[in-house]
Design a protein around this motif. Structure first.
Motif, PDB file in Angstrom:
ATOM      1  N   UNK A 761       0.881  -1.165   0.000  1.00 16.27           N
ATOM      2  CA  UNK A 761       0.000   0.000   0.000  1.00 16.27           C
ATOM      3  C   UNK A 761       0.920   1.217   0.000  1.00 16.27           C
ATOM      4  N   UNK A 762       1.212   1.739  -1.205  1.00 15.29           N
ATOM      5  CA  UNK A 762       2.224   2.793  -1.353  1.00 15.29           C
ATOM      6  C   UNK A 762       1.651   4.149  -0.953  1.00 15.29           C
ATOM      7  N   UNK A 763       2.308   4.785  -0.011  1.00 17.71           N
ATOM      8  CA  UNK A 763       1.863   6.087   0.489  1.00 17.71           C
ATOM      9  C   UNK A 763       3.089   6.972   0.718  1.00 17.71           C
ATOM     10  N   UNK A 764       2.821   8.219   1.070  1.00 13.86           N
ATOM     11  CA  UNK A 764       3.899   9.180   1.262  1.00 13.86           C
ATOM     12  C   UNK A 764       3.591  10.071   2.453  1.00 13.86           C
ATOM     13  N   UNK A 765       4.645  10.528   3.133  1.00 15.90           N
ATOM     14  CA  UNK A 765       4.517  11.508   4.212  1.00 15.90           C
ATOM     15  C   UNK A 765       5.432  12.683   3.893  1.00 15.90           C
ATOM     16  N   UNK A 766       4.926  13.891   4.082  1.00 12.73           N
ATOM     17  CA  UNK A 766       5.700  15.102   3.792  1.00 12.73           C
ATOM     18  C   UNK A 766       5.694  15.986   5.033  1.00 12.73           C
ATOM     19  N   UNK A 970      15.229  15.367   3.991  1.00 16.23           N
ATOM     20  CA  UNK A 970      14.416  14.165   4.242  1.00 16.23           C
ATOM     21  C   UNK A 970      12.969  14.558   4.554  1.00 16.23           C
ATOM     22  N   UNK A 971      12.493  15.578   3.843  1.00 12.68           N
ATOM     23  CA  UNK A 971      11.129  16.051   4.072  1.00 12.68           C
ATOM     24  C   UNK A 971      10.095  15.109   3.472  1.00 12.68           C
ATOM     25  N   UNK A 972      10.498  14.291   2.502  1.00 13.73           N
ATOM     26  CA  UNK A 972       9.579  13.389   1.805  1.00 13.73           C
ATOM     27  C   UNK A 972       9.946  11.948   2.131  1.00 13.73           C
ATOM     28  N   UNK A 973       8.985  11.194   2.613  1.00 18.59           N
ATOM     29  CA  UNK A 973       9.201   9.780   2.936  1.00 18.59           C
ATOM     30  C   UNK A 973       8.166   8.960   2.183  1.00 18.59           C
ATOM     31  N   UNK A 974       8.625   7.927   1.502  1.00 22.57           N
ATOM     32  CA  UNK A 974       7.745   7.080   0.686  1.00 22.57           C
ATOM     33  C   UNK A 974       7.926   5.628   1.109  1.00 22.57           C
ATOM     34  N   UNK A 975       6.847   4.866   1.065  1.00 30.29           N
ATOM     35  CA  UNK A 975       6.992   3.464   1.396  1.00 30.29           C
ATOM     36  C   UNK A 975       5.673   2.732   1.474  1.00 30.29           C
ATOM     37  N   UNK A 976       5.740   1.549   2.055  1.00 32.07           N
ATOM     38  CA  UNK A 976       4.604   0.636   2.132  1.00 32.07           C
ATOM     39  C   UNK A 976       3.924   0.781   3.494  1.00 32.07           C
ATOM     40  N   UNK A 977       2.673   1.268   3.490  1.00 34.59           N
ATOM     41  CA  UNK A 977       1.955   1.469   4.732  1.00 34.59           C
ATOM     42  C   UNK A 977       1.652   0.141   5.429  1.00 34.59           C
TER      43      UNK A 977
END
Length: 1021
Positions: A761-766, A970-977
């Motif tokens: 489940x690909x999501x991102x945090x900023x 490192x303001x943008x983090x992407x990965x598998x929720x």
């Protein structure tokens, strides 16, 4: 969201100007008829993949040959005969160096297509600037010089070498000077080559200068401590940071490194520990660093020196000459409060200044000495080598050349005919120089004055090394054969000085074997191969010592007083500030279209520089927005459009250097105006401020800005809080903005197998607290995803193609009585606009679970994947643009043209070479279709495939999207929720997390963390 704050993207939106209202009525232009799309070749029978392969196979092109021929470069690049490690369709990565930072260069079938930061780089830990990301495009620039030249005609290397050697011998015999004019060189091997050259020709002299100078800091340290060095600053060790005009997150010394340090005390990890540094910025124009400050105070250039004097007085309890009250409202109060905070943070405080004046920097040294900063936040024993130019040397060179004592001038990475404050003086001086040699790879302004051109390699074609900081040594290796008939500049110097080592690779190798490998505990062939893999060696740092300031400050303060008095503008005059923009910097990269089209972090202007003025000054002079004004200072005059810039100090005007090139290339020629002639040489250094006359012309020159292309309609986009509020309640302002009923178009979709995401489940945090707004992610995305450049006119029509944008929002607080600011007060009290705060917000496709674009597409061109991604099927899209109309985030782009193949874009990316930078893993989109962020799905697939080959699960962090990878903060983090141990899952669990427009129930897949400012009611701009 703070109810006492109003956010707006620009003054057009704040004041609801007729032009803004009218544009937003027609936000979506009439669609192109399908007949026109078909007739225009947009839906050709040839697929984009075939177009790409056609580009790769044009004629018998130079780049094709460069990538495929067998070469004697010691297995540093792929060969025509395939070695075992090269597999068609699989990328190779090579360690190299860009401007002192360790990088990784991605190649496909022998062609460099992408630059990434080395995760182990000492400076930025894998982050890269926009300029570094864009550097790969310059390799394929058709404006590069193809062959050596003599007297304006193509020649051969043999002929050039024979002529230069005979001329140098004659000049040396005559006793005249041979000047090697360069910008700062921090390559140990290049420095050694120049030293060997000087041994061969004893009359030779190395002249080092930088267009944007730090001579003032270096000389100040020589005067104060006997060390003529540029310090290595440690922003991560500072609890209190006070900056006077230093854009340390952007253009000042080492922006990517300082960003990483700065954010480490302000990100999720730091905030969860209830710790946050405090940053106060005093400056004239709104800089990128100023937009990130907790408190920003606008001051004039003439007030910077007195402000430093007042700060020293408040810290030391003395009264130096030059003490005076500042005219800017609240500036004096701010100085006193800042002094109190600095005293309380002794040993963990840092004061920096962007001035190039020696006296001002000496006073900064005195302040930092009082604060105990040396040995903690300032390191003089492991100094930076990033800038070592001497302003006096270039002035002396031009004087000597004019007097006829210089017999030869060799220019390497130096262009004084453009960036010296008097181009006429350079031209007149060079008329008296017998031999003029340019080692540039472009026919720049200085090269056109030379009688010999020995074109240099691009850095991706070169061997070399670097040492940007004491003890840190990086290697540079070629990733492709020379595209043109060029030769590395160092090899030219070796040949002309009859060096025993004629081959520069051998020279570099010998230098490392003898001097540098041992610093990393390496030796021999095995050590060399390890170096080529890791990219650098790091020697043990010297222990940072403490230094005691011991200098008469009365004389220093009097000099500051004298210098400041020269800048005080009288009636109807302005104080002019000259600065660097984040994208264009000193102008050397002006021919790079990715950088020209990168929106300025503050103004969001592309393709031009301008005169930034305060809204109150523009109103006082009855100027219209974008009206052309004539600016005259120091006997030089240019005409530029004015830009109403909130935060600009009243009575001042700011202009960026790096523009106005006349010999940059097809892209950069005649873009903007040259501001370098506004420089003055005073007290041994170049000064960047002056008194200017300013007159309106009545002409209008529209600027192409990206910021006001979409209205937010007062929606709940930005959320922020003070650090005090956060410590009381970590979830402050992160909750949903009011209760709302949720509707679901797919009943039971959360549990339905069709919509389930059992693995990925690909999501991102900023993190809004980490994003500085630099825009490196924008260029990285363009490079990774084959995003075209459209040019100024198309940007002006709202047709920019960037998949990620950095939105900049202004705001200010209530009226002082707790009342929300009214529209009438906003317009009437323009002085309030001098004290705005700014938030930067990366905005890209939110990959909504309930995506509005998907429900309106009549041909199912945009659909949701089983892994949570909103995907585009380009071959289905017929360009209705219903999806763009229905997207609340305005992140979808429409291809109005075949940008990569249309002759209207020949100056940008449409030529036989630049198409070779295309990523073959990403299709080039054709005319008449929608496109937008794909979350770098090609990288996701590559990561999953590699894990499958190795028969293991995909690990967190193995897949990094392009915007994430380049971000130093490192303001943008992407990965598998679904991975509860993943970095992105933890980030989204932060109490600061909120979702933009979550009340619409589109269920975006990107969560933002609330912006937190470490401010107080006592000291609030």
């Amino acid at each position: 969201m703070d109810s006492n704050k109003k956010y707006w993207k620009g003054l057009e939106e704040l004041n609801k100007t007729p032009e803004f209202v009218e544009k937003n009525k027609h936000e979506f232009a009439e669609p192109i008829p399908i007949e026109e799309v078909l007739s225009g070749g947009g839906l050709s029978a040839k697929t984009p993949r075939r177009d790409f392969l056609k580009a790769l196979g044009f004629g018998v092109g130079a780049v094709t040959l460069a990538a495929c021929q067998k070469v004697p470069v010691h297995k540093s690049i792929p060969y025509l005969i395939k070695p075992e490690e090269v597999t068609p369709g699989v990328a190779n990565y090579y360690s190299s160096t860009y401007d002192g930072s360790a990088i990784l260069v991605k190649t496909r079938e022998g062609r460099p297509i992408k630059v990434e930061g080395n995760p182990n780089d000492l400076l930025s830990k894998g982050g890269l600037s926009a300029q570094a990301q864009a550097s790969v495009l310059e390799l394929y620039d058709t404006s590069r010089i193809k062959d050596p030249q003599q007297n304006g005609n193509d020649s051969s290397w043999g002929s050039v070498d024979a002529f230069v050697k005979s001329e140098l011998a004659a000049i040396a015999a005559s006793g005249k000077t041979i000047s090697i004019v360069t910008s700062t060189i921090h390559s140990p091997s290049t420095q050694a080559v120049i030293a060997d050259f000087i041994l061969k020709y004893p009359t030779a002299k190395h002249v080092s200068y930088d267009a944007v100078s730090y001579t003032g800091i270096i000389k100040a340290n020589q005067n104060s401590f006997g060390k003529a060095v540029l310090p290595h600053y440690n922003f991560d060790k500072a609890d209190i940071i006070v900056s006077f005009g230093a854009d340390f997150l952007g253009t000042w010394i080492s922006g990517e490194e300082f960003t990483r340090q700065y954010v480490s005390n302000r990100n999720n990890k730091s905030l969860e520990a209830k710790k946050m540094s405090r940053h106060i910025q005093f400056e004239t124009g709104m800089s990128m660093t100023g937009t990130n400050a907790d408190v920003r105070v606008a001051i004039k250039p003439s007030e910077e020196g007195p402000a430093l004097v007042n700060l020293y007085n408040a810290l030391s309890g003395t009264t130096l000459p030059g003490s005076k009250k500042l005219t800017t409202a609240n500036a004096d109060k701010a100085i006193l409060l800042v002094a109190t905070e600095l005293k309380a943070a002794k040993g963990k405080a840092l004061v920096v200044c962007g001035s190039n004046d020696v006296a001002a920097q000496v006073l900064v040294n005195a302040i930092n000495s009082l604060l105990g900063s040396y040995g903690t936040t300032i390191n003089l024993d492991n100094p930076s080598r990033q800038y070592a130019g001497n302003d006096g040397e270039i002035v002396d060179f031009i004087t000597q050349a004019k007097n006829g004592t210089v017999g030869a001038a060799i220019f390497l990475d130096a262009n004084p005919a453009y960036d010296y404050h008097s181009a006429d003086a350079v031209k007149d001086a060079l008329k008296n120089v017998r031999l003029k040699v340019s080692l540039s790879d472009h026919a720049d302004e200085t090269t056109t004055l030379c009688n010999v051109v020995a074109p240099n390699h691009h850095y991706l074609e070169s061997w070399g090394d670097d040492s940007s900081v004491e003890g840190y040594y990086t290697i540079m290796q070629p990733t492709i054969n020379p595209v043109n008939n060029t030769r590395q500049a160092e090899q030219s110097l070796l040949v002309w000085s009859d060096n025993a080592v004629k081959d520069y690779y051998t020279y570099v190798r010998n230098n490392w074997n003898t001097n540098l490998l041992a610093k990393g505990g390496l030796s021999g062939q095995a050590g060399w191969e390890t170096l080529l893999q890791t990219g650098f060696v790091l020697a043990a740092p010297v222990a940072a010592g403490t230094y005691t300031f011991n200098q008469d400050l009365n004389a220093v303060a009097q000099t500051i007083q004298s210098q400041s008095a020269k800048l005080v503008a009288g009636d109807n005059k302005f104080e002019l500030q000259v600065y660097q923009s984040v994208g264009m910097r000193d102008g050397k990269k002006a021919n790079n279209p990715w950088l020209q089209e990168l929106p300025d972090p503050v103004s969001k202007v592309t393709w031009d520089n301008y005169a930034a003025m305060s809204p109150s000054d523009i109103k006082r002079l009855s100027l219209d927005e974008f009206e052309v004004v004539e600016i005259e200072a120091n006997g030089y005059k240019i005409s530029l459009p004015v830009l109403s810039q909130p935060g600009q100090a009243p009575g001042t005007v700011s202009v960026a250097v790096g523009y106005g090139r006349t010999a940059a290339g097809l892209v950069g020629n005649n873009v903007g105006k040259n501001a370098y002639p506004f420089y003055t040489f005073s007290n041994g250094t170049f000064q960047t401020a002056a008194i200017a006359n300013l007159n309106g012309t009545g002409d209008i020159f529209p600027l192409s800005q990206t910021q006001t292309h979409h209205s937010i309609e007062g929606r709940n986009i930005i959320r922020e809080a003070t650090f005090t509020e956060y410590k009381k309640d970590a979830s402050v302002n992160s909750g949903s903005h009011g209760e709302h009923k949720e509707y679901d178009l797919w009943e039971g979709s959360k549990d339905d197998e069709i919509h389930a995401r059992p693995v990925y489940d690909w999501v991102m945090a900023i993190d809004l607290n980490a994003c500085t707004g630099c825009g490196a992610c924008v260029v990285a995305c363009s490079a990774e995803n084959n995003i075209p450049v459209v040019g100024k006119d198309e940007v002006g029509r709202r047709r920019e193609m960037h998949w990620i944008r950095i939105d900049r929002y202004y705001s200010y607080n209530d009226d002082g009585n707790g009342n929300a600011v009214t529209k009438e007060r906003e317009i009437a009290k323009l002085d309030d606009l001098n004290n705005v705060t700014v938030v930067h917000q990366p905005m890209l496709c939110q990959h909504c679970d309930h995506a509005p674009c998907e429900t309106v597409c009549p041909v199912l061109a945009t659909v949701h994947s089983s892994e949570g991604l909103n995907q585009m099927a380009y071959n289905r899209c017929v360009g209705t643009r219903y999806c763009a109309n229905n997207c609340p985030y305005k992140v979808r782009r429409f291809n109005w043209f075949n940008y990569w193949n249309d002759s209207r874009f020949d100056n940008y990316l449409n030529n036989e070479h630049t198409q070779l930078v295309l990523n073959p893993d990403v299709t080039t989109r054709f005319r008449g279709v929608m496109e937008k962020c794909s979350m770098c799905v090609q990288r996701i697939q590559a990561g999953k495939l590699q894990a499958k080959i190795e028969k293991r699960p995909l690990k967190d962090g193995e897949v990094k999207v392009a915007c994430q990878q380049t971000c130093s903060a490192n303001a943008i983090v992407f990965g598998n929720r679904n991975d509860k141990t993943s970095e992105v899952y933890k980030a989204l669990q932060s109490e600061r997390t909120y979702y933009v427009l979550e009340e619409l129930n589109v269920k975006p897949g990107i969560g933002y963390q609330v912006k937190v400012r470490n401010t107080s009611s006592e000291l609030q701009a």
